[in-house]
Design a protein around this motif. Structure first.
Motif, PDB file in Angstrom:
ATOM      1  N   GLY A   1      83.101  27.790  -0.067  1.00 12.67           N
ATOM      2  CA  GLY A   1      81.950  27.235   0.824  1.00 12.67           C
ATOM      3  C   GLY A   1      82.515  26.411   1.908  1.00 12.67           C
ATOM      4  O   GLY A   1      81.882  26.481   3.098  1.00 12.67           O
ATOM      5  N   LEU A   2      83.391  25.545   1.800  1.00  9.27           N
ATOM      6  CA  LEU A   2      83.475  24.657   2.745  1.00  9.27           C
ATOM      7  C   LEU A   2      84.368  25.425   3.726  1.00  9.27           C
ATOM      8  O   LEU A   2      84.066  25.116   5.076  1.00  9.27           O
ATOM      9  N   LEU A   3      85.284  26.265   3.637  1.00  7.02           N
ATOM     10  CA  LEU A   3      85.924  27.119   4.762  1.00  7.02           C
ATOM     11  C   LEU A   3      85.000  27.807   5.411  1.00  7.02           C
ATOM     12  O   LEU A   3      84.788  27.875   6.799  1.00  7.02           O
ATOM     13  N   ASN A   4      84.058  28.418   4.674  1.00  9.39           N
ATOM     14  CA  ASN A   4      83.034  29.089   5.394  1.00  9.39           C
ATOM     15  C   ASN A   4      82.135  28.490   6.315  1.00  9.39           C
ATOM     16  O   ASN A   4      82.035  28.795   7.687  1.00  9.39           O
ATOM     17  N   ALA A   5      81.817  27.235   5.992  1.00 11.79           N
ATOM     18  CA  ALA A   5      81.091  26.531   6.655  1.00 11.79           C
ATOM     19  C   ALA A   5      81.727  25.809   8.000  1.00 11.79           C
ATOM     20  O   ALA A   5      81.362  25.869   9.106  1.00 11.79           O
ATOM     21  N   THR A   6      83.069  25.752   7.599  1.00  8.81           N
ATOM     22  CA  THR A   6      84.034  25.080   8.816  1.00  8.81           C
ATOM     23  C   THR A   6      84.311  26.250   9.844  1.00  8.81           C
ATOM     24  O   THR A   6      84.067  25.588  11.308  1.00  8.81           O
ATOM     25  N   PHE A   7      84.711  27.261   9.456  1.00  6.14           N
ATOM     26  CA  PHE A   7      84.901  28.359  10.441  1.00  6.14           C
ATOM     27  C   PHE A   7      83.670  28.829  11.086  1.00  6.14           C
ATOM     28  O   PHE A   7      83.523  29.131  12.171  1.00  6.14           O
ATOM     29  N   GLY A   8      82.541  28.911  10.553  1.00  5.59           N
ATOM     30  CA  GLY A   8      81.241  29.060  11.054  1.00  5.59           C
ATOM     31  C   GLY A   8      80.831  28.252  12.062  1.00  5.59           C
ATOM     32  O   GLY A   8      80.408  28.402  12.998  1.00  5.59           O
ATOM     33  N   ASN A   9      81.066  27.087  11.722  1.00  2.00           N
ATOM     34  CA  ASN A   9      80.550  26.068  12.372  1.00  2.00           C
ATOM     35  C   ASN A   9      81.561  25.900  13.770  1.00  2.00           C
ATOM     36  O   ASN A   9      81.208  25.168  14.767  1.00  2.00           O
ATOM     37  N   ALA A  10      82.842  26.382  13.441  1.00  2.00           N
ATOM     38  CA  ALA A  10      83.769  26.137  14.604  1.00  2.00           C
ATOM     39  C   ALA A  10      83.156  26.850  15.897  1.00  2.00           C
ATOM     40  O   ALA A  10      83.417  26.648  16.962  1.00  2.00           O
ATOM     41  N   VAL A  11      82.556  28.165  15.557  1.00  2.00           N
ATOM     42  CA  VAL A  11      81.929  28.910  16.850  1.00  2.00           C
ATOM     43  C   VAL A  11      80.967  28.062  17.424  1.00  2.00           C
ATOM     44  O   VAL A  11      81.112  27.824  18.704  1.00  2.00           O
ATOM     45  N   GLU A  12      80.079  27.548  16.744  1.00  2.00           N
ATOM     46  CA  GLU A  12      78.987  26.795  17.258  1.00  2.00           C
ATOM     47  C   GLU A  12      79.425  25.428  17.999  1.00  2.00           C
ATOM     48  O   GLU A  12      79.108  24.938  19.153  1.00  2.00           O
ATOM     49  N   LEU A  13      80.648  25.080  17.411  1.00  2.00           N
ATOM     50  CA  LEU A  13      81.325  23.790  18.025  1.00  2.00           C
ATOM     51  C   LEU A  13      81.734  24.090  19.605  1.00  2.00           C
ATOM     52  O   LEU A  13      81.645  23.622  20.454  1.00  2.00           O
ATOM     53  N   MET A  14      82.362  25.405  19.538  1.00  2.00           N
ATOM     54  CA  MET A  14      83.052  25.648  20.968  1.00  2.00           C
ATOM     55  C   MET A  14      81.826  26.183  21.764  1.00  2.00           C
ATOM     56  O   MET A  14      81.903  25.555  23.053  1.00  2.00           O
ATOM     57  N   ILE A  15      80.813  26.403  21.321  1.00  2.00           N
ATOM     58  CA  ILE A  15      79.597  26.809  22.355  1.00  2.00           C
ATOM     59  C   ILE A  15      79.145  25.584  22.823  1.00  2.00           C
ATOM     60  O   ILE A  15      78.688  25.356  23.969  1.00  2.00           O
ATOM     61  N   ALA A  16      79.150  24.592  21.989  1.00  2.00           N
ATOM     62  CA  ALA A  16      78.662  23.186  22.349  1.00  2.00           C
ATOM     63  C   ALA A  16      79.399  22.347  23.193  1.00  2.00           C
ATOM     64  O   ALA A  16      78.925  21.835  24.085  1.00  2.00           O
ATOM     65  N   ILE A  17      80.741  22.477  23.127  1.00  2.00           N
ATOM     66  CA  ILE A  17      81.702  21.873  23.871  1.00  2.00           C
ATOM     67  C   ILE A  17      81.507  22.483  25.414  1.00  2.00           C
ATOM     68  O   ILE A  17      81.523  21.799  26.280  1.00  2.00           O
ATOM     69  N   PHE A  18      81.668  23.924  25.392  1.00  2.00           N
ATOM     70  CA  PHE A  18      81.344  24.233  26.596  1.00  2.00           C
ATOM     71  C   PHE A  18      80.001  24.168  27.341  1.00  2.00           C
ATOM     72  O   PHE A  18      79.961  23.837  28.601  1.00  2.00           O
ATOM     73  N   SER A  19      79.113  23.976  26.411  1.00  2.00           N
ATOM     74  CA  SER A  19      77.627  23.662  27.196  1.00  2.00           C
ATOM     75  C   SER A  19      77.630  21.949  27.649  1.00  2.00           C
ATOM     76  O   SER A  19      76.947  21.865  28.481  1.00  2.00           O
ATOM     77  N   LEU A  20      78.556  21.203  26.954  1.00  2.00           N
ATOM     78  CA  LEU A  20      78.618  19.862  27.166  1.00  2.00           C
ATOM     79  C   LEU A  20      78.948  19.909  28.772  1.00  2.00           C
ATOM     80  O   LEU A  20      78.891  19.142  29.554  1.00  2.00           O
ATOM     81  N   HIS A  21      80.173  20.672  28.872  1.00  2.00           N
ATOM     82  CA  HIS A  21      81.059  20.690  29.885  1.00  2.00           C
ATOM     83  C   HIS A  21      80.157  21.196  31.231  1.00  2.00           C
ATOM     84  O   HIS A  21      80.072  20.760  32.276  1.00  2.00           O
TER      85      HIS A  21
END
Length: 353
Positions: A61-81
């Motif tokens: 469950g932790l891995l699923n949350a981590t890799f799932g949130n990795a996508v959103e983290l990437m979208i967020a970083i590019f959006s911040l930029h």
């Protein structure tokens, strides 16, 4: 179903690359990018499901949350930029609302149709509830009220210090659950179910991990291009940045978690479902959001964890409703429908805002 997703992914990724290079219309590319990310998320969910069979439900469950949130983290970083700070904040609140209400609710609803009672560890549920209340009500709501009395520089200082504390507490929570108190509060039924399980993983550990890494990198490329379409989509459909962040980005970014949570509930592996829905929310609010605050210090405009009043109200209500439903370690399809209904009402409100 697997073949359909595989075909869409095999076609979608090259088409996404070609379309971005040839500068196809932004609306068309927005649709292609979203479909491609969803299919990538589906296979990410299959890989994490195999890992959970090998490493256990909590780590899975932790891995699923981590890799799932990795996508959103990437979208967020590019959006911040790109300077889309309001959209990033909306995606954070959208993830909290979406995971607690839509993800958990839909999984309980579909799983509850097949199984009359969906039981999971009540202690874990109460432990997660305390962290949810701390993260959303203390760490998010408290700075919101203080922001009315503080200067902008002081608000940033409060946000950065809170972010560091959130990250440290999140890591301490992982150490508590996975090391010092691993299995301490596991019920006899859960231990028996682990011993009796006959399900074998389709993929080995290394194949699953390599698949996760490759798909995450592919999702990072798509996410960067997806962000470039947001402004055109907003102008074309009249959607606000808040609505795009809360509904569109959170659903696309968390697609793998939604798929896996539902699959686990149908298989009556409800502990994994809860670990994904609640664990992902905690990871977003206590790790991803603070990381984004620290990353934003590298950009011209810094992000403060100060949400709008509607976002704060929605997150607080989502947490309270979730706590009341999950604290007894038992759920059913009707409680799932209640959570989904709350999400639809809130989503409609943000659309009309």
């Amino acid at each position: 179903m697997d073949k359909i997703f595989l075909i869409v992914m095999i076609i979608g990724f090259p088409v996404s690359v070609i379309g971005s290079l040839l500068k196809w219309p932004a609306i068309l590319m927005f649709i292609i990018y979203c479909l491609t990310i969803v299919t990538l998320a589906f296979f990410m969910s299959k890989a994490t499901e195999n890992v959970s069979m090998i490493a256990g439900e909590r780590i899975g469950g932790l891995l699923n949350a981590t890799f799932g949130n990795a996508v959103e983290l990437m979208i967020a970083i590019f959006s911040l930029h790109a300077g889309l700070i309001q959209l990033v904040l909306a995606s954070i609140s959208g993830s909290v609302i979406g995971n607690l209400l839509f993800n958990g609710g839909l999984a309980f609803f579909i799983g509850g149709i097949k199984h009359k009672r969906l039981q999971f560890n009540a202690y874990n549920a109460r432990h997660n509830s305390v962290l949810l209340i701390f993260a959303v009500i203390v760490a998010f709501l408290f700075p919101k009220f203080f922001s009315y009395e503080l200067h902008s520089k002081d608000v940033l200082t409060l946000t950065v210090s809170s972010s560091v504390i959130l990250i440290l507490l999140y890591l301490a929570g992982l150490y508590f659950k996975l090391v010092t108190h691993r299995g301490v509060y596991q019920t006899s039924d859960e231990k028996k179910a682990e011993k009796e399980t006959k399900e074998q993983p389709e993929w080995g550990l290394w194949r699953s991990l390599i698949t996760l890494i490759v798909l995450t990198l592919a999702a990072a490329y798509i996410s960067e291009n997806l962000v470039d379409t947001f402004k055109t989509v907003s102008r074309t459909f009249g959607w606000s940045e808040i609505f795009i962040g809360i509904i569109i980005v959170s659903i696309v970014g968390n697609a793998s978690e939604y798929v896996t949570a539902i699959m686990m509930a149908v298989k009556n592996r409800v502990s994994t479902t809860v670990e994904i829905a609640i664990g992902s929310t905690l990871q977003i609010s206590m790790f991803v959001a603070p990381i984004l605050v620290l990353v934003s210090l590298l950009f011209p405009e810094q992000m403060k964890l100060i949400f709008t009043v509607p976002e704060m109200i929605a997150m607080v209500l989502a947490v309270l409703l979730n706590v009341m439903i999950m604290n007894d370690g038992d759920a059913n399809w009707f409680e799932g429908a209640t959570l989904v209904a709350a999400y639809v009402i809130m989503g409609t409100g943000f659309y009309l805002l």
